[in-house]
Write a protein that holds these residues in place. Structure first.
Motif, PDB file in Angstrom:
ATOM      1  N   VAL A  12       8.949   7.636   7.061  1.00 27.93           N
ATOM      2  CA  VAL A  12       7.655   7.779   6.261  1.00 27.93           C
ATOM      3  C   VAL A  12       6.483   8.247   6.963  1.00 27.93           C
ATOM      4  CG1 VAL A  12       6.201   6.400   4.608  1.00 27.93           C
ATOM      5  CG2 VAL A  12       8.645   5.657   4.676  1.00 27.93           C
ATOM      6  N   VAL A  13       5.792   9.247   6.584  1.00 28.89           N
ATOM      7  CA  VAL A  13       4.722   9.984   7.082  1.00 28.89           C
ATOM      8  C   VAL A  13       3.277   9.769   6.198  1.00 28.89           C
ATOM      9  CG1 VAL A  13       5.926  11.054   8.594  1.00 28.89           C
ATOM     10  CG2 VAL A  13       5.385  11.925   6.473  1.00 28.89           C
ATOM     11  N   SER A  14       3.748   9.308   4.801  1.00 32.11           N
ATOM     12  CA  SER A  14       2.638   9.648   3.871  1.00 32.11           C
ATOM     13  C   SER A  14       2.089   8.144   3.579  1.00 32.11           C
ATOM     14  CB  SER A  14       2.993   9.902   2.354  1.00 32.11           C
ATOM     15  OG  SER A  14       2.190  10.085   1.476  1.00 32.11           O
ATOM     16  N   TYR A  15       0.993   7.879   3.964  1.00 38.74           N
ATOM     17  CA  TYR A  15       0.174   6.559   3.873  1.00 38.74           C
ATOM     18  C   TYR A  15      -1.024   6.918   3.274  1.00 38.74           C
ATOM     19  CZ  TYR A  15       3.921   4.535   6.814  1.00 38.74           C
ATOM     20  OH  TYR A  15       5.070   4.035   7.083  1.00 38.74           O
ATOM     21  N   LEU A  74       0.808  -1.017  -0.110  1.00 34.94           N
ATOM     22  CA  LEU A  74      -0.129   0.046  -0.017  1.00 34.94           C
ATOM     23  C   LEU A  74       0.892   1.350  -0.194  1.00 34.94           C
ATOM     24  CD1 LEU A  74      -2.814  -1.192   2.650  1.00 34.94           C
ATOM     25  CD2 LEU A  74      -3.118  -0.938   0.282  1.00 34.94           C
ATOM     26  N   ALA A  75       2.169   1.111   0.591  1.00 32.08           N
ATOM     27  CA  ALA A  75       2.985   2.331   0.543  1.00 32.08           C
ATOM     28  C   ALA A  75       4.405   2.054   0.572  1.00 32.08           C
ATOM     29  CB  ALA A  75       2.768   2.975   1.911  1.00 32.08           C
ATOM     30  N   ASP A  76       5.100   2.990   0.116  1.00 33.67           N
ATOM     31  CA  ASP A  76       6.659   2.782  -0.030  1.00 33.67           C
ATOM     32  C   ASP A  76       7.204   3.088   1.258  1.00 33.67           C
ATOM     33  OD1 ASP A  76       9.133   2.607  -0.944  1.00 33.67           O
ATOM     34  OD2 ASP A  76       9.312   4.473  -1.852  1.00 33.67           O
ATOM     35  N   THR A  77       7.127   2.188   2.150  1.00 38.24           N
ATOM     36  CA  THR A  77       7.508   2.432   3.445  1.00 38.24           C
ATOM     37  C   THR A  77       8.640   1.298   3.707  1.00 38.24           C
ATOM     38  OG1 THR A  77       6.776   2.546   5.905  1.00 38.24           O
ATOM     39  CG2 THR A  77       6.030   0.793   4.442  1.00 38.24           C
ATOM     40  N   ASN A  78       9.280   1.454   5.299  1.00 40.40           N
ATOM     41  CA  ASN A  78      10.313   0.587   5.489  1.00 40.40           C
ATOM     42  C   ASN A  78      10.163   0.025   6.851  1.00 40.40           C
ATOM     43  OD1 ASN A  78      11.674   2.567   7.377  1.00 40.40           O
ATOM     44  ND2 ASN A  78      11.736   4.026   5.658  1.00 40.40           N
ATOM     45  N   SER A 123      10.228   2.449  10.156  1.00 38.73           N
ATOM     46  CA  SER A 123       9.091   3.509  10.274  1.00 38.73           C
ATOM     47  C   SER A 123       7.837   2.629  10.664  1.00 38.73           C
ATOM     48  CB  SER A 123       8.718   4.204   8.792  1.00 38.73           C
ATOM     49  OG  SER A 123       9.809   4.633   8.172  1.00 38.73           O
ATOM     50  N   ILE A 124       7.700   1.382  10.193  1.00 35.84           N
ATOM     51  CA  ILE A 124       6.588   0.778  10.822  1.00 35.84           C
ATOM     52  C   ILE A 124       6.651   0.633  12.108  1.00 35.84           C
ATOM     53  CG2 ILE A 124       5.345  -1.332  10.631  1.00 35.84           C
ATOM     54  CD1 ILE A 124       6.094  -1.378   7.750  1.00 35.84           C
ATOM     55  N   GLY A 125       7.957   0.012  12.581  1.00 32.62           N
ATOM     56  CA  GLY A 125       8.115  -0.173  13.786  1.00 32.62           C
ATOM     57  C   GLY A 125       7.610   1.032  14.824  1.00 32.62           C
ATOM     58  N   PHE A 126       8.237   2.274  14.383  1.00 37.90           N
ATOM     59  CA  PHE A 126       8.139   3.370  15.173  1.00 37.90           C
ATOM     60  C   PHE A 126       6.591   3.874  15.395  1.00 37.90           C
ATOM     61  CE2 PHE A 126       7.000   8.130  15.007  1.00 37.90           C
ATOM     62  CZ  PHE A 126       7.405   8.407  16.270  1.00 37.90           C
TER      63      PHE A 126
END
Length: 308
Positions: free
Chosen positions: A218-221, A38-42, A45-48
């Motif tokens: 990453v803050v854009s979802y 769904l998003a270009d994340t890492n 970022s998910i853990g935080f």
């Protein structure tokens, strides 16, 4: 003095409360895989965001439940809560780093399957818990079952500096998780579960923030992506860890660490259901061994491993 029937009922309740979070944690892998689509994340970022979403909810809920007692924490217990949060953050960092070097299968195999062994060793010294034959047998079946379930192919093991570092990080993650289990066991007898989690997980979020910023937080979802993050923060963190700390009041640290090995079973079954990932014959055998391990833990002889 409590009657044997009441004690047995409490132990069954505790074990059931430990099974539920293990199953919820098993949905994390599928949720993260969905989020990556769904998003270009890492991973960091998910853990935080997982900790960052959970922390304010835990703080508000804990203060509402315990009131002014929220600030009444013994000095030694406060240090244990800080240790709990620090080890939880370090566990995530080590796991994410290990996955990048040795892959998901090897990292999960080492981190999750080594943890019960480390817990059993440390709890005998730290908590004075006696390891019964039933719990030892259940632990052995669970570790073997997890290994068969993960089913790491030999061709995936490329020895080298990066691989060795990844193995070391996965082992460090196992140690960190073992400490989390042991500290949870110690604190569960003195504080409401949400009280402990609110302090330790707030610290965990603070520790993870600089790591996440260093790897471009990453803050854009999309709305759906934020929905997945909220699920990770609320259901798999606030609810799951709340149940875990509630259940560990009535079970030993070793039993708790063995039960959490249901996590890879749940993750594998969900991957098979939603992503058509096939479960090998060895995987089905591993799943049966894990279930057998949990059945053994429900036997009265397993509950005799109490603190002396």
């Amino acid at each position: 003095m409590e009657s044997p029937d009441k004690t047995q009922a409490q132990q069954w309740l505790g074990l059931s409360l430990l099974v539920l979070p293990a199953l919820l944690w098993g949905t994390v892998g599928v949720s993260i895989r969905w989020l990556y689509g769904l998003a270009d994340t890492n991973a960091l970022s998910i853990g935080f965001w997982r900790m960052g979403i959970a922390a304010p909810l835990l703080l508000g809920s804990a203060y509402w439940l315990v009131g002014k007692r929220f600030w009444q924490v013994q000095g030694s217990h406060l240090w244990l809560m800080l240790l709990h949060g620090g080890m939880m953050a370090l566990y995530q960092v080590c796991t994410f780093a290990a996955i990048g070097r040795v892959g998901v299968a090897v990292a999960i195999l080492l981190a999750l399957c080594l943890a019960p062994v480390v817990v059993a060793i440390l709890s005998s010294f730290w908590l004075r818990e006696r390891l019964t034959a039933t719990v030892a047998m259940a632990g052995g079946l669970a570790v073997l079952g997890s290994a068969l379930l993960v089913n790491v192919p030999p061709t995936s093991l490329h020895l080298g500096g990066e691989f060795a570092l990844g193995v070391g990080l996965a082992c460090a993650a196992a140690f960190c998780y073992a400490v989390v289990v042991l500290v949870s066991r110690l604190l569960a007898q003195h504080y409401h579960p949400l009280h402990t989690l609110s302090i330790s997980f707030s610290l965990s979020a603070v520790i993870l923030l600089p790591f996440a910023l260093a790897t471009q937080l990453v803050v854009s979802y999309s709305p759906l992506g934020w929905g997945v993050l909220v699920y990770l923060g609320v259901i798999t963190t606030v609810v799951a860890y709340g149940l875990f700390l509630s259940g560990i009041r009535y079970a030993t640290a070793t039993v708790a660490s063995v039960v959490t090995l249901l996590e890879p079973l749940m993750a594998t079954l969900l991957a098979w259901l939603f992503f058509a990932e096939q479960l090998s014959q060895k995987g089905w055998i591993g799943a049966l061994l894990l279930l057998l391990a949990v059945v053994l833990l429900y036997q009265p002889s397993a509950s005799q491993a109490r603190s002396s």
